[in-house]
Structure formats: structure tokens, C-alpha cells
Write a protein that holds these residues in place. Structure first.
Motif, short mmCIF file in Angstrom:
data_model
loop_
_atom_site.label_atom_id
_atom_site.label_comp_id
_atom_site.label_asym_id
_atom_site.label_seq_id
_atom_site.Cartn_x
_atom_site.Cartn_y
_atom_site.Cartn_z
N ALA A 18 -28.03 27.46 13.77
CA ALA A 18 -29.00 28.88 13.38
C ALA A 18 -29.91 29.08 14.79
CB ALA A 18 -29.94 28.54 12.24
N VAL A 19 -30.36 27.95 15.24
CA VAL A 19 -31.02 28.12 16.41
C VAL A 19 -30.17 28.69 17.62
CG1 VAL A 19 -32.06 26.61 18.36
CG2 VAL A 19 -33.02 26.74 15.96
N LEU A 20 -28.95 27.78 17.82
CA LEU A 20 -28.22 28.44 19.05
C LEU A 20 -27.69 30.07 18.66
CD1 LEU A 20 -25.99 25.38 19.47
CD2 LEU A 20 -27.85 25.97 20.81
N HIS A 21 -27.38 30.35 17.27
CA HIS A 21 -26.90 31.70 16.99
C HIS A 21 -28.11 32.36 17.47
CE1 HIS A 21 -26.46 35.08 14.03
NE2 HIS A 21 -25.54 34.99 14.65
N ARG A 22 -29.33 32.25 17.28
CA ARG A 22 -30.43 33.19 17.63
C ARG A 22 -30.75 33.37 19.06
NH1 ARG A 22 -35.31 35.09 15.12
NH2 ARG A 22 -34.20 34.63 13.04
N VAL A 23 -31.12 32.08 19.76
CA VAL A 23 -31.12 32.14 20.86
C VAL A 23 -30.18 32.51 22.00
CG1 VAL A 23 -33.12 30.19 20.49
CG2 VAL A 23 -30.95 29.72 21.80
N TRP A 24 -28.87 32.45 21.81
CA TRP A 24 -27.73 33.11 22.38
C TRP A 24 -27.59 34.30 22.13
CZ3 TRP A 24 -24.49 27.92 22.36
CH2 TRP A 24 -25.15 27.01 23.15
N GLY A 25 -28.35 35.08 21.07
CA GLY A 25 -28.07 36.55 21.01
C GLY A 25 -26.76 36.90 20.36
N PHE A 26 -26.23 36.10 19.56
CA PHE A 26 -25.10 36.53 18.97
C PHE A 26 -25.11 37.90 18.31
CE2 PHE A 26 -23.30 32.60 19.91
CZ PHE A 26 -22.00 32.78 20.03
N ARG A 27 -23.98 38.82 18.34
CA ARG A 27 -23.91 40.21 17.90
C ARG A 27 -22.79 40.54 17.14
NH1 ARG A 27 -24.13 42.96 24.09
NH2 ARG A 27 -26.00 42.18 24.71
N PRO A 28 -22.90 41.57 16.47
CA PRO A 28 -21.97 41.99 15.19
C PRO A 28 -20.57 42.01 15.90
CG PRO A 28 -23.89 43.16 15.04
CD PRO A 28 -24.01 42.38 16.30
N ASP A 29 -20.54 42.25 17.09
CA ASP A 29 -19.11 42.46 17.69
C ASP A 29 -18.69 41.49 18.41
OD1 ASP A 29 -20.93 42.98 19.53
OD2 ASP A 29 -20.06 44.77 20.60
N ASP A 30 -19.33 40.20 18.73
CA ASP A 30 -19.01 39.01 19.26
C ASP A 30 -17.63 38.50 18.86
OD1 ASP A 30 -20.69 38.78 21.37
OD2 ASP A 30 -22.23 37.70 20.41
N VAL A 31 -17.18 38.21 20.05
CA VAL A 31 -15.57 37.11 19.78
C VAL A 31 -15.74 35.98 20.72
CG1 VAL A 31 -13.30 37.21 19.88
CG2 VAL A 31 -14.44 39.15 19.19
N LEU A 32 -15.61 34.83 20.04
CA LEU A 32 -15.68 33.70 20.90
C LEU A 32 -14.24 33.38 21.44
CD1 LEU A 32 -17.45 31.10 21.86
CD2 LEU A 32 -16.12 30.00 19.98
N LEU A 33 -13.96 33.08 22.61
CA LEU A 33 -12.82 32.63 23.14
C LEU A 33 -12.67 30.94 22.78
CD1 LEU A 33 -9.94 32.92 24.48
CD2 LEU A 33 -11.28 33.27 26.71
N HIS A 34 -12.04 30.36 22.24
CA HIS A 34 -12.46 29.05 21.78
C HIS A 34 -11.08 28.00 22.59
CE1 HIS A 34 -12.76 25.23 19.68
NE2 HIS A 34 -13.90 25.65 19.20
N ALA A 35 -11.59 27.38 23.58
CA ALA A 35 -10.62 26.37 24.29
C ALA A 35 -10.86 25.06 24.28
CB ALA A 35 -10.60 27.31 25.51
N LEU A 36 -11.91 24.87 23.61
CA LEU A 36 -12.51 23.31 23.73
C LEU A 36 -11.55 22.40 22.59
CD1 LEU A 36 -16.05 24.14 23.75
CD2 LEU A 36 -15.09 22.51 25.18
N PRO A 37 -11.46 21.02 22.74
CA PRO A 37 -11.11 20.30 21.44
C PRO A 37 -11.98 20.35 20.36
CG PRO A 37 -11.34 19.07 23.46
CD PRO A 37 -11.85 20.26 23.72
N VAL A 38 -11.37 20.09 19.20
CA VAL A 38 -12.38 20.30 18.00
C VAL A 38 -12.85 19.01 17.27
CG1 VAL A 38 -11.91 22.69 17.47
CG2 VAL A 38 -10.16 21.03 16.76
N PHE A 39 -12.79 17.94 18.20
CA PHE A 39 -13.14 16.75 17.71
C PHE A 39 -14.44 16.07 18.16
CE2 PHE A 39 -11.06 15.51 21.31
CZ PHE A 39 -9.80 16.02 21.24
N HIS A 40 -15.05 16.87 19.15
CA HIS A 40 -16.48 16.75 19.42
C HIS A 40 -17.39 17.98 19.14
CE1 HIS A 40 -14.81 13.49 21.80
NE2 HIS A 40 -14.02 14.31 22.50
N THR A 41 -18.50 17.33 19.23
CA THR A 41 -19.75 18.29 18.78
C THR A 41 -19.45 19.56 19.50
OG1 THR A 41 -21.21 16.72 18.40
CG2 THR A 41 -22.45 18.66 19.22
N HIS A 42 -19.04 19.59 20.62
CA HIS A 42 -19.23 20.96 21.68
C HIS A 42 -18.05 22.07 20.95
CE1 HIS A 42 -19.13 22.86 26.02
NE2 HIS A 42 -19.35 23.63 25.01
N GLY A 43 -16.91 21.64 20.73
CA GLY A 43 -15.88 22.74 20.20
C GLY A 43 -16.08 22.86 18.66
#
Ligand code: MCA
Ligand code: AMP
Length: 504
Positions: free
Chosen positions: A188-213
Motif C-alpha cells: 500500500a505504501v509503495l503504491h501510494r508513494v510511487w504514484g500509481f495511476r489508473p492507466d499504469d501498466v508495469l513491464l515485468h521482467a524480474l524473476p518471481v521467486f524473490h521479494t522484488h519481482g
């Protein structure tokens, strides 16, 4: 201490995601690089089927579900299915060898292990289910026979949602227990402070077995109720091809230096992008500067850890200071203390970074004693990182007091590699260090000594390490020396080895 102003917290992921879920079920959650989408409605139905299938294999609230599958939409659907059953997701790096996985399974005692159908070997312990994105595998097939409606198990803020293995500051990998409240508050904090918008699309290229991805990236998308272009892996060509389809990118520094290595990365290529986020390893100020001059974008660097999820971030609005990891996130307390006295050091002074807040994990699985040693008496978690606050309140990471190498954003614990090398016949002892590397940030290097009268074959040592360890942990170089330098306490002086074997 300066920090970004507080935002109201969320205490569970299902509540956070439900509040953002789009009304139109056809709204894409996953945009697949080959074309096609998986909408929120379909994701709900398919995760319901997986949840039923997991439950029929004994998965209930609090049970660990180990997942070692190649990244695909199924990774996200399984994550959602675990949340729906109240299970604890235990993601495993696909590069881990059977020996590495065996250790983790014995410790975590999961109810099931989900693997790619093609993966050989039958680990001891859990029921082994298989699944892949094409619909092959025992779990995938069991899921297809299930109803698409599932009555989600109610979860509480203190319930463990995920367990991620990390060595923390010392020793063998241990399971960091992350609660619903840890993950939800941070998302919730990251979503707010990074200013996510209704039209945002993330380009996801990270692995998904760690916190980051997994948590930083996917949770921001689910908290926003929008979509992500979901790439199976990082590839410069593919990322460049999809920059125009997205607005936000998150990556480790190696990804940024590789993108900069391609001349097609320029202002035009990034014209539709709103935000580039970096973390998991130090982003060189020179990379930040080059990226700005090439693309017009200031990379936003943030800092986190498996046990704490995200701790600090450079601001969305206002100055992003290259070489710093920004300001403490809302509701997260960060202090820099003197190693000897434990008292806070004044701004500008370097000390140990300690963290307290709703983001800090519930402790290590089966290791209650570490909840004493790894925390201060007043409840701050010792990160094992060294840093200093500047006069503006920005945190600068100065190094690590824990013995850790970060290679391409992946953590390598020297002791794990040293144990493998020491077990090789003819090796007397070894020391594993990280040395600066232009692509990976740090590269794993081993320094070994031979038993008296024995000769060591470097290629053979690397080959033996490769048999037991994931490839990213295998030393890129092995140096044989007569003796390891030691201090008066008998401790190997790794700083001397880094100076001797680092780049000249
Ligand atoms: C791959 N190889 C590596 C690495 N990755 N070697 C050292 N370090 C690495 N990171 C090896 C492979 O085993 C292979 O070796 C050879 O390099 C080429 O592999 P390839 O698959 O082509 O590599 P790649 O796909 O280009 O991978 C590089 C990468 C990847 C994209 C940088 O490592 C990556 O996705 N890193 C991100 C990790 C991450 O998500 N970290 C977040 C942790 P061989 O040829 O010998 O088989 S979460 C965290 O740290 C905290 C919470 C935080 O703050 O985020
Ligand atoms: P992990 O335990 O895998 O989550 O790795 C966490 C570690 O990554 C931290 O303790 C830091 O040493 C390092 N780290 C994460 N983000 C950054 C960053 N932006 N700059 C420097 N180091 C970082």
C-alpha cells in the motif's frame, strides 16, 4: 529523521487487492508478450480452481506450498491460489539444484511442492505436483476439473502469507516469515508513494521467486487493479520491444546497465514511460546519470531486504539523489547506529542500519533464538548493512557488515560456497569474496589453499561446485594461494583478498 509522510495502512493482501479489483472482469491483469491477456475475472476463476486442487492435496491455512516453476502466468495464479487458501507461499529459485532444494524442503516441511512437469528427481517429504502454463502436469490437470468458484479462507493481519529463504546476516538459509500485514502495508505504501495511476501498466521482467519481482512488482499492480506485461525473463531485446506498451519498469542494476548497452535505448523508446525503479543491489551514480542523459528519466532507487520488504525510497516528486536509496518509507523507522555502543550516530556518520515498522517480518521459521539476536532490545531489526544519512535525510548505503555477495541482484552467501569447496578432496580451506564486475555489480570469486603435497585443478573445482550449487553461485574465478590472510583473531581478512583479487 525525515521521512515521506504517513499513509493509511492495509492489514491483509486480500483486502488490499479486493479494494482495487476492477469492476470489469475483462480488465487485463496479465498481458502476454506473444499476444493474449488474462483478465481479472479469468485470474479469479483459474486461481479458484488451483485453490481447490491444492486443498484436495491437503493444503490448508498455514501450510507451506513450495513452488519451483519457470516464470509464467501460472506463477501469479498460484500466488493468488495460496492467498485464497490461507497457505504460505514458499517460492524457490528455478536455478537451485536438487541438493539445495532438498535442504529447504527438509527445513520448511511444505505440504506440497509444485514443479515443472519436466523436472526430474523426487524430493523427499512433500507431495510433488507438477504444473506449467500449457496446462500440463498433475496439479494443472487436477485444477481443470474443479469449479471456478472458491470461498476464500479469511486471513488475519498476523497470519504468515509467505516464507522466503535467506541467510540473513549469518549461516545457512532460513525461512523469513512474512505476514499479511507486512506485505499489505508495504504494498500500500509503495503504491501510494510511487504514484500509481489508473492507466499504469508495469513491464515485468524480474524473476518471481524473490521479494522484488513477487511482492514489490506484482503487489503494486494488484493494489492498482491494472495490468502488467509479463515477460518470462529479462532480455534486452524483448524489454525494448515492450517499453511502448508500459508505463513503469522495475529492475536490478544489471538490467539497467544491459539496457544502456543497447543504442536503441533513447528518449523516444522511453517516451511513454512514467517511472523506472531500481533496487536489490547498489545502482552506481554513473549508471543513474547515463540513464538520465540517454532517456530523460531519473531512475528511482529504493532499498529493501527480504526480512523487511522495502525500507527507503527516493521520492517520486522532488530530488532523486544518485548514490542514495532515499528517505525512510512512511511508518518505517530507520536508524544508523554505532556498532560498539548501539547508539544512533549523527547525520553524516556511518553505522549499522536498523529498521522497525509494520514491514518487518515475524521472525525466522523454527529459529526463535534469532528473534533475540537479530533484533535490538527496542525492536529494531539489524539489517547487516552499513550506511549514513546525509543532511537532507537521504540514506546512503556504505557497505555491508554481513558476509554477502550480490551478483546481478542475486544473493550469494560465501559460507555456502566455501562449504562446498572445502568438501573437495585436496582443498584445505577456502574464502569466497565478491569483486567488482561491470555487468553483475559483483562477481563471485574463490580463493583456496591446498592440503600439503596436493595440487588443485581450478576447472575441476568449478565443475564440482556446479554439481551442487545453482550456477549463479559458482565462482567465476578460483585462485589457489599458499595461505589465506588472517587477523589476530584468526579470522580470514576478506578485505585483503578483495584488494588482491579485485579488478586491477
Ligand atoms: C544468471 N547467471 C548469473 C546470474 N544470473 N551469474 C551470476 N549472477 C547472476 N545474477 C548465470 C547463469 O547461471 C548462466 O551461467 C549465465 O549467467 C547466463 O545466464 P542467463 O540465464 O542468460 O542470465 P540472465 O537471464 O541474463 O540473468 C541475468 C539477470 C538475472 C537478468 C541479471 O540474474 C536476474 O534476473 N537477476 C535479478 C535477481 C532478482 O530479482 N533479485 C531480487 C532479489 P552458466 O552459463 O554458467 O549456466 S530481492 C532483493 O534483493 C531485495 C528484497 C530487494 O531489495 O529487492
Ligand atoms: P535480500 O536479503 O536478498 O533481500 O537482499 C537484501 C540486501 O540487498 C540488502 O540487505 C542490501 O545489502 C541489498 N540491497 C537492496 N537494495 C539495495 C540498494 N538499492 N542499494 C544497495 N544495496 C541494496
Amino acid at each position: 529523521m525525515r521521512s515521506i509522510p504517513s499513509v493509511s495502512g492495509w492489514s491483509t493482501l486480500p483486502a488490499l487487492f479486493a479494494a482495487a479489483r476492477p469492476r470489469d472482469p475483462s480488465t487485463p491483469l496479465l498481458l502476454l508478450p506473444g499476444g493474449g491477456t488474462i483478465g481479472y475475472g479469468e485470474a479469479g476463476q483459474r486461481s479458484a480452481q488451483l485453490a481447490h486442487a491444492l486443498r484436495s492435496h491437503g493444503v490448508g491455512p498455514g501450510e507451506r506450498v513450495a513452488v519451483q516453476i519457470e516464470k509464467s502466468p501460472l506463477s501469479v495464479l498460484l500466488y493468488l491460489a495460496c492467498l485464497r487458501t490461507g497457505a504460505v507461499l514458499l517460492p524457490l529459485n528455478t536455478a537451485y539444484t536438487d541438493e539445495e532444494v532438498g535442504y529447504l524442503l527438509a527445513d520448511a516441511e511444505p505440504a506440497v511442492l509444485v514443479r515443472d512437469p519436466g523436472r526430474a528427481g523426487t524430493p523427499k517429504g512433500p507431495a510433488v505436483l507438477s504444473a506449467d502454463a500449457s496446462g500440463a502436469g498433475t496439479l494443472a490437470q487436477a485444477a481443470q476439473a474443479q469449479t471456478t468458484v472458491f470461498d476464500d479462507v479469511a486471513v488475519a493481519p498476523g497470519d504468515v502469507a509467505a516464507m522466503l529463504y535467506t541467510s540473513g546476516t549469518t549461516g545457512r538459509p532460513k525461512g523469513a516469515m512474512l505476514t499479511q500485514a507486512n506485505l499489505a502495508s508495504n504494498a500500500a505504501v509503495l503504491h501510494r508513494v510511487w504514484g500509481f495511476r489508473p492507466d499504469d501498466v508495469l513491464l515485468h521482467a524480474l524473476p518471481v521467486f524473490h521479494t522484488h519481482g513477487l511482492f514489490v512488482a506484482i503487489n503494486c499492480v494488484l493494489a492498482n487493479g491494472t495490468g502488467m506485461v509479463f515477460l518470462p525473463r529479462f532480455d534486452v531485446e524483448v524489454v525494448l520491444a515492450h517499453l511502448g506498451d508500459a508505463t513503469v519498469f522495475m529492475g536490478v542494476p544489471t538490467m539497467y546497465t544491459r539496457l544502456l548497452g543497447d543504442r536503441r535505448l533513447d528518449r523516444a523508446a522511453c517516451a511513454g514511460m512514467r517511472l523506472f525503479v531500481a533496487g536489490s543491489a547498489p545502482l552506481l551514480a554513473s549508471t543513474h546519470d547515463e540513464f538520465r542523459s540517454r532517456t530523460g528519466h531519473d531512475i528511482l532507487e529504493r532499498y529493501g531486504m527480504t526480512e523487511t520488504t522495502m525500507i527507503t525510497s527516493n521520492p517520486l516528486e522532488g530530488e532523486r539523489r544518485p548514490g542514495t536509496v532515499g528517505l525512510p518509507l512512511p511508518d518505517v523507522e530507520v536508524r544508523v547506529t554505532d556498532a560498539e555502543t548501539g547508539t544512533p550516530v549523527p547525520a553524516g556518520g556511518v553505522g549499522q542500519i536498523e529498521v522497525r515498522g509494520p514491514n518487518v517480518f515475524a521472525g525466522y521459521w523454527k529459529r526463535p533464538e534469532l528473534s533475540v539476536s537479530e533484533f535490538t532490545a527496542d525492536g529494531f531489526f539489524r539489517t547487516g548493512d552499513l550506511g549514513s544519512f546525509d543532511a537532507g535525510g537521504y540514506l546512503r548505503i556504505a557497505g555491508r557488515c554481513k558476509d554477502l555477495v550480490i551478483s546481478g541482484g542475486l544473493n550469494v552467501y560465501p559460507v555456502e560456497v566455501e562449504e562446498v569447496l572445502d568438501a573437495v578432496d585436496g582443498v584445505l580451506e577456502s574464502a569466497v569474496i565478491g569483486v567488482p564486475h561491470p555487468d553483475l555489480g559483483e562477481a563471485v570469486v574463490a580463493v583456496v589453499t591446498a592440503e600439503p603435497g596436493r595440487t588443485l585443478d581450478v576447472d575441476d573445482l568449478q565443475e564440482r561446485a556446479r554439481r551442487r550449487l545453482a550456477p549463479f553461485k559458482v565462482p567465476r574465478q578460483v585462485h589457489v594461494v599458499d595461505a589465506l590472510p588472517r587477523n589476530a583473531m584468526g579470522k580470514v581478512e576478506k578485505a585483503k583478498l578483495r584488494a588482491r583479487f579485485g579488478p586491477t
